[in-house]
Design a protein around this motif. Structure first.
Motif: not given
Length: 197
Positions: A2-7, A9-10, A12
């Motif tokens: 989940k942290d990888d996806r939020s990172a 997204a940030k 991007t």
């Protein structure tokens, strides 16, 4: 994860924001450059008058009807190939407060916008007489083998163009060289003194 996806997204979002700003800045720069280029070209057309063709050019007979507007004259002159920019022509006509006289005018593609406006601001019969006098002077100079000085106060641009069209050498240095020769002579000093008020 989940942290990888939020990172991701940030990152991007950050890259998208930067790319958007770069694109907007590039578009603003392009619009500014095009605007300045247009303004320069338009100002150049108004203040630095160039003929459509070099002398001798091509003659065109233009007929102005009574009550004709500067806009319709500009359209007609552009169609005839006598002017490059009809908007600049109209603005110059307004700036110089040109009065259009009805009649027939023989205009040449080697005339500048200012020369065309001057011609159209003159009664057609008077203008025709000036053109004939210029052509006669050019023909006489050609017969005598004279050099016409385009810089002389006695020769206007129309006469110089007519002379060039007649195969006469047109010099811009003849008067200045003669003036330099006569600058120190007593006759030139006496003439200069007699011309003073």
């Amino acid at each position: 994860m989940k942290d990888d996806r939020s990172a991701l997204a940030k990152v991007t979002g950050l890259l998208g924001g930067i790319a958007g700003r770069v694109i907007i800045a590039a578009l603003l720069l392009l619009v500014t450059f095009e605007g300045l280029s247009f303004c320069f070209d338009f100002g150049h057309d108004i203040f630095y008058q160039q003929p459509v063709e070099a002398a001798p050019g091509t003659d065109h007979v233009v007929t102005l009807e009574d009550g004709v507007t500067m806009d319709s004259v500009a359209d007609q002159l552009e169609e005839e190939g006598l002017i490059r920019n009809k908007t600049a022509f109209v603005i110059q006509g307004e700036l110089y407060k040109i009065n259009l006289y009805p009649g027939d005018y023989t205009l040449n593609t080697s005339m500048t916008t200012g020369e065309i406006l001057t011609a159209l601001n003159t009664d057609p019969e008077e203008y025709a007489a000036k053109v004939k006098a210029s052509e006669a002077a050019a023909a006489e100079a050609a017969e005598d083998g004279d050099v016409i000085d385009a810089g002389s106060d006695l020769v206007d641009e129309e006469q110089a163009a007519a002379a060039a069209g007649a195969g006469i050498e047109v010099s811009t240095e003849a008067v200045s060289a003669e003036a330099a020769e006569n600058a120190g002579t007593p006759e030139s000093s006496a003439e200069a003194d007699s011309n003073e008020p």
